[in-house]
Design a protein around this motif. Structure first.
Motif, PDB file in Angstrom:
ATOM      1  N   ILE A 146       0.833  -1.210   0.000  1.00 48.51           N
ATOM      2  CA  ILE A 146       0.000   0.000   0.000  1.00 48.51           C
ATOM      3  C   ILE A 146       0.865   1.256   0.000  1.00 48.51           C
ATOM      4  CG2 ILE A 146      -1.653   1.350   1.343  1.00 48.51           C
ATOM      5  CD1 ILE A 146      -2.872  -1.372   2.223  1.00 48.51           C
ATOM      6  N   ALA A 147       1.845   1.313   0.883  1.00 44.20           N
ATOM      7  CA  ALA A 147       2.706   2.501   0.958  1.00 44.20           C
ATOM      8  C   ALA A 147       3.493   2.688  -0.336  1.00 44.20           C
ATOM      9  CB  ALA A 147       3.650   2.392   2.150  1.00 44.20           C
ATOM     10  N   ARG A 148       3.928   1.591  -0.923  1.00 42.80           N
ATOM     11  CA  ARG A 148       4.689   1.686  -2.169  1.00 42.80           C
ATOM     12  C   ARG A 148       3.824   2.203  -3.306  1.00 42.80           C
ATOM     13  NH1 ARG A 148       8.619  -3.063  -4.376  1.00 42.80           N
ATOM     14  NH2 ARG A 148       8.668  -2.483  -6.566  1.00 42.80           N
ATOM     15  N   ALA A 149       2.593   1.705  -3.410  1.00 45.64           N
ATOM     16  CA  ALA A 149       1.691   2.177  -4.467  1.00 45.64           C
ATOM     17  C   ALA A 149       1.367   3.651  -4.293  1.00 45.64           C
ATOM     18  CB  ALA A 149       0.419   1.337  -4.480  1.00 45.64           C
ATOM     19  N   VAL A 150       0.999   4.039  -3.076  1.00 41.75           N
ATOM     20  CA  VAL A 150       0.662   5.440  -2.809  1.00 41.75           C
ATOM     21  C   VAL A 150       1.895   6.327  -3.003  1.00 41.75           C
ATOM     22  CG1 VAL A 150      -0.076   7.061  -1.016  1.00 41.75           C
ATOM     23  CG2 VAL A 150      -1.269   4.883  -1.301  1.00 41.75           C
ATOM     24  N   GLY A 151       3.038   5.875  -2.504  1.00 41.09           N
ATOM     25  CA  GLY A 151       4.271   6.650  -2.636  1.00 41.09           C
ATOM     26  C   GLY A 151       4.714   6.804  -4.081  1.00 41.09           C
ATOM     27  N   CYS A 152       4.621   5.730  -4.859  1.00 39.24           N
ATOM     28  CA  CYS A 152       4.996   5.810  -6.272  1.00 39.24           C
ATOM     29  C   CYS A 152       4.087   6.782  -7.016  1.00 39.24           C
ATOM     30  CB  CYS A 152       4.934   4.428  -6.933  1.00 39.24           C
ATOM     31  SG  CYS A 152       6.299   3.336  -6.517  1.00 39.24           S
ATOM     32  N   TYR A 153       2.800   6.697  -6.763  1.00 39.45           N
ATOM     33  CA  TYR A 153       1.882   7.612  -7.428  1.00 39.45           C
ATOM     34  C   TYR A 153       2.140   9.054  -6.989  1.00 39.45           C
ATOM     35  CZ  TYR A 153      -2.141   9.907  -9.315  1.00 39.45           C
ATOM     36  OH  TYR A 153      -2.941  10.780 -10.007  1.00 39.45           O
ATOM     37  N   ALA A 154       2.380   9.269  -5.712  1.00 41.80           N
ATOM     38  CA  ALA A 154       2.671  10.621  -5.220  1.00 41.80           C
ATOM     39  C   ALA A 154       3.951  11.159  -5.850  1.00 41.80           C
ATOM     40  CB  ALA A 154       2.780  10.625  -3.698  1.00 41.80           C
ATOM     41  N   ALA A 155       4.975  10.318  -5.959  1.00 40.06           N
ATOM     42  CA  ALA A 155       6.228  10.745  -6.592  1.00 40.06           C
ATOM     43  C   ALA A 155       5.987  11.110  -8.052  1.00 40.06           C
ATOM     44  CB  ALA A 155       7.276   9.636  -6.482  1.00 40.06           C
ATOM     45  N   PHE A 156       5.179  10.308  -8.737  1.00 41.12           N
ATOM     46  CA  PHE A 156       4.864  10.589 -10.140  1.00 41.12           C
ATOM     47  C   PHE A 156       4.104  11.906 -10.272  1.00 41.12           C
ATOM     48  CE2 PHE A 156       2.074  10.370 -13.835  1.00 41.12           C
ATOM     49  CZ  PHE A 156       2.976  10.073 -14.842  1.00 41.12           C
ATOM     50  N   ALA A 157       3.171  12.127  -9.386  1.00 36.13           N
ATOM     51  CA  ALA A 157       2.319  13.315  -9.483  1.00 36.13           C
ATOM     52  C   ALA A 157       3.017  14.587  -9.010  1.00 36.13           C
ATOM     53  CB  ALA A 157       1.045  13.095  -8.667  1.00 36.13           C
ATOM     54  N   LEU A 158       3.903  14.476  -8.046  1.00 38.21           N
ATOM     55  CA  LEU A 158       4.459  15.670  -7.410  1.00 38.21           C
ATOM     56  C   LEU A 158       5.884  16.027  -7.829  1.00 38.21           C
ATOM     57  CD1 LEU A 158       3.078  15.029  -3.823  1.00 38.21           C
ATOM     58  CD2 LEU A 158       2.097  16.499  -5.605  1.00 38.21           C
ATOM     59  N   ALA A 159       6.654  15.058  -8.282  1.00 38.23           N
ATOM     60  CA  ALA A 159       8.048  15.335  -8.643  1.00 38.23           C
ATOM     61  C   ALA A 159       8.101  16.078  -9.978  1.00 38.23           C
ATOM     62  CB  ALA A 159       8.836  14.036  -8.743  1.00 38.23           C
ATOM     63  N   PRO A 160       9.095  16.942 -10.138  1.00 41.20           N
ATOM     64  CA  PRO A 160       9.282  17.583 -11.447  1.00 41.20           C
ATOM     65  C   PRO A 160       9.500  16.508 -12.519  1.00 41.20           C
ATOM     66  CG  PRO A 160      10.673  18.619  -9.787  1.00 41.20           C
ATOM     67  CD  PRO A 160      10.074  17.405  -9.147  1.00 41.20           C
ATOM     68  N   THR A 161       9.043  16.773 -13.725  1.00 40.40           N
ATOM     69  CA  THR A 161       9.075  15.776 -14.799  1.00 40.40           C
ATOM     70  C   THR A 161      10.454  15.149 -14.980  1.00 40.40           C
ATOM     71  OG1 THR A 161       7.319  16.984 -15.917  1.00 40.40           O
ATOM     72  CG2 THR A 161       8.536  15.399 -17.233  1.00 40.40           C
ATOM     73  N   ALA A 162      11.490  15.931 -14.907  1.00 38.39           N
ATOM     74  CA  ALA A 162      12.845  15.410 -15.118  1.00 38.39           C
ATOM     75  C   ALA A 162      13.271  14.424 -14.030  1.00 38.39           C
ATOM     76  CB  ALA A 162      13.840  16.566 -15.185  1.00 38.39           C
ATOM     77  N   TYR A 163      12.634  14.493 -12.871  1.00 38.78           N
ATOM     78  CA  TYR A 163      13.041  13.655 -11.735  1.00 38.78           C
ATOM     79  C   TYR A 163      11.998  12.609 -11.355  1.00 38.78           C
ATOM     80  CZ  TYR A 163      16.483  17.332 -11.323  1.00 38.78           C
ATOM     81  OH  TYR A 163      17.482  18.226 -11.596  1.00 38.78           O
ATOM     82  N   ARG A 164      10.967  12.443 -12.149  1.00 43.08           N
ATOM     83  CA  ARG A 164       9.894  11.498 -11.799  1.00 43.08           C
ATOM     84  C   ARG A 164      10.400  10.080 -11.627  1.00 43.08           C
ATOM     85  NH1 ARG A 164       4.855  13.199 -15.659  1.00 43.08           N
ATOM     86  NH2 ARG A 164       4.093  14.881 -14.328  1.00 43.08           N
TER      87      ARG A 164
END
Length: 105
Positions: A56-74
């Motif tokens: 659960i934490a990995r799925a939520v964290g991965c999605y949050a990283a995808f949504a919130l990180a700058p495109t170059a660092y996703r």
């Protein structure tokens, strides 16, 4: 067999979606989440809640990283979430009693 078939179907869907969206980081996101799902049966079989927490934490964290990180660092942000989830699991999952006995010797 069902889990292998599920992965066999899901991976091409992830790759196709990334191609259609012209966004290769979707492959990193999809595989980060998909590979984390294996922790659910591990947790159930081992009687360890860390497996479900990891997934659960990995799925939520991965999605949050995808949504919130700058495109170059996703991709790097998603990989960092995966690495942190493994560190958590290694620290907190149940240890076999035989490992404790061997360390004592």
């Amino acid at each position: 067999f069902a889990s292998i078939a599920g992965i066999g179907v899901t991976v091409p869907v992830i790759v196709t979606g990334a191609n259609l969206a012209h966004d290769p980081t979707l492959v990193v996101l999809g595989m980060g989440i998909l590979a984390g799902v294996i922790w659910i049966p591990y947790g159930w079989a081992a009687g360890d809640p860390v497996g479900l927490r990891h997934a659960i934490a990995r799925a939520v964290g991965c999605y949050a990283a995808f949504a919130l990180a700058p495109t170059a660092y996703r991709a790097a942000a998603i990989c960092a979430v995966v690495a942190v989830s493994y560190v958590y699991s290694l620290l907190f999952m149940k240890k076999p009693s035989s490992a404790v006995v061997q360390q004592a010797l």
